[in-house]
Design a protein around this motif. Structure first.
Motif, short mmCIF file in Angstrom:
data_model
loop_
_atom_site.label_atom_id
_atom_site.label_comp_id
_atom_site.label_asym_id
_atom_site.label_seq_id
_atom_site.Cartn_x
_atom_site.Cartn_y
_atom_site.Cartn_z
N ARG A 114 0.85 -1.21 0.00
CA ARG A 114 0.00 0.00 0.00
C ARG A 114 0.88 1.25 0.00
N ALA A 115 1.93 1.22 0.80
CA ALA A 115 2.85 2.37 0.86
C ALA A 115 3.50 2.61 -0.50
N ALA A 116 3.83 1.52 -1.20
CA ALA A 116 4.45 1.66 -2.53
C ALA A 116 3.48 2.33 -3.49
N VAL A 117 2.22 1.94 -3.43
CA VAL A 117 1.22 2.55 -4.32
C VAL A 117 1.08 4.03 -4.00
N GLU A 118 1.05 4.36 -2.72
CA GLU A 118 0.89 5.76 -2.30
C GLU A 118 2.08 6.61 -2.75
N ILE A 119 3.26 6.11 -2.50
CA ILE A 119 4.45 6.94 -2.74
C ILE A 119 4.74 7.09 -4.24
N VAL A 120 4.43 6.05 -5.00
CA VAL A 120 4.75 6.12 -6.43
C VAL A 120 3.84 7.11 -7.16
N ALA A 121 2.68 7.40 -6.57
CA ALA A 121 1.76 8.37 -7.18
C ALA A 121 2.39 9.77 -7.20
N LYS A 122 3.17 10.07 -6.15
CA LYS A 122 3.80 11.40 -6.08
C LYS A 122 5.26 11.37 -6.50
N HIS A 123 5.89 10.24 -6.31
CA HIS A 123 7.33 10.14 -6.62
C HIS A 123 7.57 8.88 -7.46
N PRO A 124 7.41 8.99 -8.75
CA PRO A 124 7.53 7.80 -9.61
C PRO A 124 8.89 7.12 -9.54
N ASP A 125 9.93 7.86 -9.12
CA ASP A 125 11.27 7.27 -9.07
C ASP A 125 11.63 6.79 -7.66
N ALA A 126 10.64 6.64 -6.81
CA ALA A 126 10.92 6.22 -5.43
C ALA A 126 11.61 4.86 -5.41
N SER A 127 12.49 4.69 -4.43
CA SER A 127 13.22 3.42 -4.29
C SER A 127 12.51 2.54 -3.25
N PRO A 128 12.84 1.26 -3.20
CA PRO A 128 12.27 0.39 -2.16
C PRO A 128 12.55 0.92 -0.75
N ASP A 129 13.74 1.48 -0.55
CA ASP A 129 14.07 2.02 0.78
C ASP A 129 13.22 3.24 1.11
N ASP A 130 12.86 4.05 0.07
CA ASP A 130 11.93 5.17 0.30
C ASP A 130 10.58 4.63 0.79
N VAL A 131 10.14 3.54 0.18
CA VAL A 131 8.86 2.94 0.57
C VAL A 131 8.90 2.48 2.02
N LEU A 132 10.01 1.84 2.38
CA LEU A 132 10.16 1.37 3.76
C LEU A 132 10.07 2.53 4.75
N LEU A 133 10.76 3.61 4.41
CA LEU A 133 10.77 4.78 5.28
C LEU A 133 9.37 5.38 5.40
N TRP A 134 8.69 5.46 4.28
CA TRP A 134 7.33 6.00 4.25
C TRP A 134 6.38 5.11 5.07
N ALA A 135 6.49 3.81 4.87
CA ALA A 135 5.62 2.87 5.60
C ALA A 135 5.89 2.94 7.10
N GLU A 136 7.17 3.10 7.44
CA GLU A 136 7.55 3.19 8.85
C GLU A 136 6.95 4.46 9.47
N ALA A 137 7.06 5.56 8.73
CA ALA A 137 6.52 6.84 9.23
C ALA A 137 5.00 6.73 9.41
N ARG A 138 4.34 6.11 8.46
CA ARG A 138 2.88 5.94 8.54
C ARG A 138 2.51 5.06 9.74
N ALA A 139 3.30 4.01 9.94
CA ALA A 139 3.01 3.10 11.07
C ALA A 139 3.18 3.83 12.40
N LEU A 140 4.22 4.68 12.48
CA LEU A 140 4.47 5.43 13.72
C LEU A 140 3.35 6.43 13.98
N SER A 141 2.92 7.13 12.93
CA SER A 141 1.87 8.14 13.12
C SER A 141 0.53 7.50 13.44
N ALA A 142 0.34 6.26 13.01
CA ALA A 142 -0.92 5.56 13.30
C ALA A 142 -0.93 4.96 14.70
N ALA A 143 0.27 4.81 15.28
CA ALA A 143 0.37 4.14 16.60
C ALA A 143 -0.12 5.06 17.72
#
Lengths: 143, 138
Positions: A114-143
């Protein structure tokens, strides 16, 4: 450089791979010009941080890693061309990156996809590590 | 920090065969390794030679051209690893290939991180002994 004039790219890749497989006992002097600041930085890293046995060893290791990456990527690109269904998407790569590192989100592949789908919409050149960082940030903010 | 990624029999089979249900999954791992190498990360993929035997990976065969091109290093069953593997096999009753894989894990230098790509999570934990490993279950 001369290879590009006389040899097909797949043959070049094979040849590079063969050369990388050879042992490193035979050495050659080379008159390679590199930026002075880079040379000095390498010498400092070797002397003060012990990152390698010598600046030559450091340079050689970096060159080998780069060439291995080039060979691997060429093999993967050729494979994707022949088998398009084998090409991983950003979600697959984010899951793979998390699994390789034992990242806590590796057990939540759907969250990563899901994070990959979200991030690629705004940043088509995002890397897998960008996705991890984004997913981690989302998980923290949801906690 | 450097990392070694070790493949088991099924990971090898999946990598070789585009029709294998886990092919894309193992290719994804190879792609991440290639991208990280490009960014100067110290990471290598390796296969114990006994695993290669079990998987039927003949480096001279055209059927294996794709895995051959991925710079996956052979880790031989030398005298020291053979003794370690024999002890692992005696203790755990795993296959020779898995015992060799365990010997590879146990002979890896202390500072190196280890990831094992496997279909048999339980056996890998057994053969790793007290080494801390990351397991990718395929």
């Amino acid at each position: 450089m001369w290879y590009s004039l006389v040899v097909e790219p797949p043959v070049v890749i094979e040849r590079i791979s063969e050369l990388l497989d050879r042992d490193g006992l035979q050495t050659s002097n080379t008159s390679m010009r590199i930026p002075t600041a880079l040379r000095d930085a390498a010498a400092l890293a070797v002397r003060e941080l012990g990152v390698a046995a010598s600046a030559t060893a450091l340079t050689t290791a970096a060159l080998r890693a780069t060439l291995e990456a080039v060979v691997m990527q060429a093999a993967l690109d050729a494979h994707y061309e022949q088998h398009p269904q084998a090409r991983p998407d950003l979600g697959d790569l984010a899951v793979a990156a998390a699994e390789l590192d034992g990242h806590p989100l590796a057990v939540e592949p759907e969250r990563l996809r899901r994070a990959a789908v979200e991030i690629v919409a705004k940043h088509p050149d995002a890397s897998p590590d960008d996705v991890l960082l984004w997913a981690e940030a989302r998980a923290l903010s949801a906690a | 920090m450097s990392r070694i990624v070790v493949l088991d029999n099924e990971a090898v089979q999946a990598l070789q065969n585009p029709a294998h249900p886990k092919h894309r999954r193992v290719v994804s791992l190879a792609q991440v390794v290639a991208s990280r190498k490009r960014r100067a990360a110290t990471v290598e993929v390796a296969v114990p030679t006994a695993v290669r035997v079990e998987a039927g990976w003949d480096r001279t065969s055209p059927e294996w051209v794709f895995p051959n091109r991925l710079r996956i290093a052979d880790v031989p069953l030398d005298a020291v690893r053979a003794s370690t593997a024999a002890a692992i096999r005696h203790r755990t009753e795993v296959s020779v290939a898995d015992a060799h894989l365990g010997a590879v894990i146990q002979s890896t230098s202390a500072g190196q991180q280890i990831t094992v790509v496997t279909s048999d999570l339980g056996d890998m934990r057994l053969v790793a002994g007290d080494r801390d490993i990351t397991v990718v279950a395929i």
